[in-house]
Design an enzyme around this catalytic site. Structure first.
Site, mmCIF file in Angstrom:
data_model
loop_
_atom_site.group_PDB
_atom_site.id
_atom_site.type_symbol
_atom_site.label_atom_id
_atom_site.label_comp_id
_atom_site.label_asym_id
_atom_site.label_seq_id
_atom_site.Cartn_x
_atom_site.Cartn_y
_atom_site.Cartn_z
ATOM 1 N N ALA A 36 0.844 -1.203 0.000
ATOM 2 C CA ALA A 36 0.000 0.000 0.000
ATOM 3 C C ALA A 36 0.875 1.246 0.000
ATOM 4 O O ALA A 36 0.594 2.223 -0.690
ATOM 5 C CB ALA A 36 -0.934 0.016 1.214
ATOM 6 N N SER A 122 5.219 5.790 18.298
ATOM 7 C CA SER A 122 5.395 7.107 17.666
ATOM 8 C C SER A 122 5.507 8.223 18.689
ATOM 9 O O SER A 122 4.839 8.215 19.723
ATOM 10 C CB SER A 122 4.197 7.384 16.746
ATOM 11 N N TYR A 146 -4.131 9.644 13.991
ATOM 12 C CA TYR A 146 -2.911 8.831 13.922
ATOM 13 C C TYR A 146 -2.314 8.650 15.315
ATOM 14 O O TYR A 146 -1.943 7.535 15.716
ATOM 15 C CB TYR A 146 -1.889 9.484 12.990
ATOM 16 N N ASN A 175 10.646 11.312 13.972
ATOM 17 C CA ASN A 175 10.997 11.876 12.652
ATOM 18 C C ASN A 175 12.191 11.171 11.999
ATOM 19 O O ASN A 175 13.248 11.766 11.786
ATOM 20 C CB ASN A 175 11.282 13.371 12.792
ATOM 21 N N VAL A 190 8.921 15.154 5.255
ATOM 22 C CA VAL A 190 9.426 16.463 4.862
ATOM 23 C C VAL A 190 10.823 16.407 4.232
ATOM 24 O O VAL A 190 11.087 17.087 3.233
ATOM 25 C CB VAL A 190 9.381 17.455 6.052
ATOM 26 N N ASN A 207 5.620 24.688 6.574
ATOM 27 C CA ASN A 207 4.399 25.005 7.304
ATOM 28 C C ASN A 207 4.749 25.863 8.515
ATOM 29 O O ASN A 207 5.491 25.425 9.394
ATOM 30 C CB ASN A 207 3.697 23.721 7.770
ATOM 31 N N ARG A 281 0.266 23.519 10.058
ATOM 32 C CA ARG A 281 -0.530 22.362 9.679
ATOM 33 C C ARG A 281 -1.329 21.860 10.879
ATOM 34 O O ARG A 281 -0.807 21.755 11.987
ATOM 35 C CB ARG A 281 0.400 21.261 9.168
#
Length: 323
Positions: A36, A122, A146, A175, A190, A207, A281
């Site tokens: 995916a 995360s 998320y 990140n 990014v 952003n 954002r």
């Protein structure tokens, strides 16, 4: 004989790097992926290796999970739908993959007698907590669907450890960037996205004012953490979560400055590309910085790559592979 590892999402950015690393260390590796977001070309170098197996399947299908864990000693669960904006646009699919799929993998691993289940958690779990640096046992309220899914993963893992005795370790990624990270698509991270734009002499859009900061973490530090989590014999180190980061933060403005600097070594005109600033954002946290003391203490984690060292290597890889 070396142990057998299942890496879910093994055709993705982090997963494919883990596949290559553990194959190089002599392990038997099975990759489960539905492609995916992963790519076949990420696995091209492994397809002829007798110790590598690819299973095309979906973690939302319990039978696929059961097939993949058969005979496996360790699971490195990287399969997920990443991206805060993606989850805001489509919370249902993010939940199906990240929560239902995660639960399927836990159930399959429990039933197969897997020794240890290491999973991608995360930094988004810290939510609206403003405390810096981020310490594992102090989190805030989630700021996106998320983030909710990744926090639920931690809760499920803890329950499976307590109730069924399945050893689990969650790695809260901060990140992550590096080779094989996809620069294309609406939800590209990014750094690869900006690299691609700068190579084309297109102006990247930051952003906000560029003063938001992140604990950008090079892929090799993440590989080290996964290996330590998998191999540790310290019983105090399991059934918990760890920040997986370098332990330093860089503003988006500085990140772009170093991107332009390192890319200019290949093409001096890139240094003149203008930067555009847009609105903040939705769902973004202003600052992110990990404490890595827990990982250092319990896992002997010692990240080798600073942001700049990692970025230099990543830029060189992108220049050689994306032109």
């Amino acid at each position: 004989m070396k142990n057998k590892i299942l890496i879910t999402g093994g055709a993705g950015f982090i997963g494919s790097n883990l596949c290559e690393h553990f194959i190089s260390k002599g392990y038997y590796v099975t990759c489960l992926d539905n492609f995916a977001t992963g790519h076949r070309h990420n696995l091209a170098a492994l397809m002829d290796n007798e110790r590598f197996q690819l299973i095309e399947g979906d973690i939302r299908n319990l039978e696929d999970c059961k097939k993949a864990v058969d005979g496996v000693d360790y699971v490195l669960h990287e399969a997920a739908l990443g991206s805060v904006p993606r989850s805001i646009n489509d919370p249902i699919t993010s939940n199906e993959v990240n929560v239902s799929g995660f639960l399927n993998m836990l159930v399959a691993s429990r039933d197969a007698g897997v020794k240890r289940f290491i999973y991608a958690a995360s930094s988004s779990t810290y939510g609206d907590s403003e405390a810096l640096p981020k310490v594992e046992d102090k989190i805030g309220k989630p700021l996106s669907p998320y983030a909710i899914t990744k926090y639920v993963n931690e809760l499920y893992a803890e329950i499976f450890s307590r109730t069924y005795g399945l050893e689990t370790i969650g790695l809260r990624y901060f990140n992550v960037f590096g080779r094989k990270q996809d620069p294309n698509g609406a939800y590209a991270a990014v750094i690869p996205k900006f690299v691609m734009q700068l190579m084309k002499k297109e102006s990247p859009i930051i952003n906000g004012d560029g003063n938001y900061s992140r604990d950008f973490t090079y892929i090799d530090n993440v590989i080290q953490m996964n290996e330590l989590a998998m191999t540790t014999e310290n019983i105090e180190a399991v059934n918990t979560v760890y920040n997986t980061a370098y332990g330093d933060r860089t503003t988006l403005n500085d990140m772009v400055f170093y991107l332009k600097k390192y890319l200019s070594d290949f093409d001096s005109e890139i240094g003149d590309v203008a930067i555009i600033y847009g609105p903040n954002r939705v769902g973004d946290i202003p600052h992110s910085l990990a404490s890595i003391e827990k990982a250092k203490t319990l896992l002997q984690y010692n990240p080798k790559y600073s942001f700049k060292d990692g970025l230099k290597e990543a830029v060189e890889w992108y220049w050689n592979n994306l032109k």
